[in-house]
Design an enzyme around this catalytic site. Structure first.
Site, mmCIF file in Angstrom:
data_model
loop_
_atom_site.group_PDB
_atom_site.id
_atom_site.type_symbol
_atom_site.label_atom_id
_atom_site.label_comp_id
_atom_site.label_asym_id
_atom_site.label_seq_id
_atom_site.Cartn_x
_atom_site.Cartn_y
_atom_site.Cartn_z
ATOM 1 N N ASP A 94 0.339 15.011 37.797
ATOM 2 C CA ASP A 94 0.993 14.573 39.026
ATOM 3 C C ASP A 94 1.860 15.673 39.606
ATOM 4 O O ASP A 94 2.678 16.260 38.892
ATOM 5 C CB ASP A 94 1.844 13.330 38.757
ATOM 6 N N ASP A 272 -0.525 17.182 47.893
ATOM 7 C CA ASP A 272 -0.218 16.221 46.837
ATOM 8 C C ASP A 272 -1.457 15.833 46.040
ATOM 9 O O ASP A 272 -2.255 15.019 46.493
ATOM 10 C CB ASP A 272 0.409 14.984 47.490
#
Length: 399
Positions: A94, A272
């Site tokens: 992440d 992202d």
């Protein structure tokens, strides 16, 4: 930590020995893509939108990280060894958070596991974990071992599937406040590898590829300590650093054109790997929707159009720094072979451009992994910047 505890810890590591150093060359390790199926309407867009809202919320950015929520369509896992001898854990990768943690029920203590007694707590937008800090060996690939690495061993977990844990590769400032008695940032795994001389650059490179019905043509991968030039064309071009909320994450500035129409003037956004779609500000989304002639599909939450209209799609260009990164019509659509997975219909076209739920503000777009599957991305922690390069998949027609 108290000096006595530190001395004990150093003794533990001296007895168990030090891991081999990798030298100055970047080291690449594979990623595993894990797929989910849709269980509720709009799940893909709503989870992605909530992620962008968390990124944009400046008043909470120090307390709220934004990892993959548990029912995204796909996530990327990294096999990580913890301890000596190491136990392998499949951790969610992440870029919207920076802590590393594992489930207490799966954590195996070894001679290098040092209990600090520090309470650790990380609160996410739709999830949270709490437990205790340990320092341990953390190995992310051959020759890539961070020693005395802070990890959370979480005995209370809410909002996640039964993953082993999570490894955050976001900016280190996102760790502030996760330890009760430590107001300073906690070094990320990449920070530790760099600080201990295992890698020569505090840079992570990520190579992804679009979905194909056959097995993946090449291995999706992450490179620590630099980039892998065999996976991209030319050289990495880094975008200038940005200001505002986007700077707290992997932020870039960009304007967006659809064909020859400006749909979003130069503003700040994020790159992202934890998000799926490309989300843009509401006013830009409305312009895009009007220009494409697509309609909103309540079953998927995405824009859709008949397959016969696919030929009318134009390029979507992102102007980042002095470079143009082009999403062809094929790069703007969801893989048609996966329509059913997201609650869609066979024979339809679904667009991967979504509404981020707000008009122009601090973070006006988010480039999820559907963008990163078309461009190689480098996260440079030392200079707080993001770099891009084209790949063999930039203009592919796999969707």
């Amino acid at each position: 930590m108290f000096p006595a505890a530190l001395l004990t810890l150093l003794l533990i590591f001296s007895i168990t020995g030090s891991p081999a150093k990798a030298g100055s060359s970047p080291i690449t390790v594979p990623l595993t893509r894990l797929h989910f199926s849709n269980s509720t309407n709009n799940f893909l867009l709503e989870r992605d939108r909530a992620r962008v809202m968390a990124l944009r919320d400046s008043s909470m950015r120090r307390q709220i990280n934004v990892p993959l929520t548990y029912d995204y369509y796909a996530i990327y896992l990294l096999a990580v060894g913890i301890g000596n001898p190491p136990t392998t854990y499949n951790l969610v990768l992440d870029s919207g958070s920076a802590n590393t943690w594992v489930r207490a029920s799966k954590y195996v203590e070894t001679g290098t596991s040092f209990y600090t007694g520090q309470p650790v707590e990380v609160t996410y937008k739709f999830a949270s974990i709490s437990g205790t800090e340990y320092l341990d060996y953390v190995t992310v690939g051959p020759g890539l071992t961070a020693i005395m690495q802070s990890i959370g061993v979480a005995d209370k977990i809410a909002g996640f599937h039964n993953f082993d844990g999570l490894i955050g590769i976001g900016p280190v400032s996102l760790t502030v406040g996760s330890l009760q008695d430590l107001p300073e940032p906690i070094p990320t795994v990449t920070d530790s590898l760099f600080g201990q001389g295992t890698i020569s650059e505090n840079v992570v490179g990520i190579f992804l590829q679009p979905h194909v019905s056959a097995p993946l043509e090449t291995t999706e991968q992450i490179t620590f300590g630099g980039t892998d030039p065999t996976k991209y064309n030319g050289k990495i071009v880094f975008a200038p650093a940005v200001i505002g909320n986007a700077r707290d994450f992997w932020g870039v500035g960009s304007g967006i054109l659809y064909g020859n129409r400006v749909i979003l003037r130069s503003t700040a956004g994020v790159v992202d790997c934890g998000g799926t779609l490309i989300k843009i500000a509401t006013d830009a989304y409305q312009k895009y929707r009007s220009a494409t002639g697509a309609r909103y599909d309540p079953a998927t939450g995405l824009l859709t159009m008949p397959e016969d209209n696919y030929g009318s799609l134009e390029n979507l260009d992102f102007y980042i720094g002095d470079q143009t990164y082009r999403l062809t019509p094929n790069a703007q659509i969801w893989p048609r072979s996966l329509n059913i997975k997201i609650g869609g219909q066979q024979g339809s076209i679904y667009l991967v451009i979504g509404d981020n739920g707000a008009y122009n503000g601090q973070i006006d777009f988010s480039l999820g992994y559907v963008f990163m599957q078309r461009f190689y991305v480098a996260y440079d922690a030392a200079n707080s910047r993001v770099g891009f390069a084209t790949t063999k998949f930039t203009y592919a027609t796999t969707n």
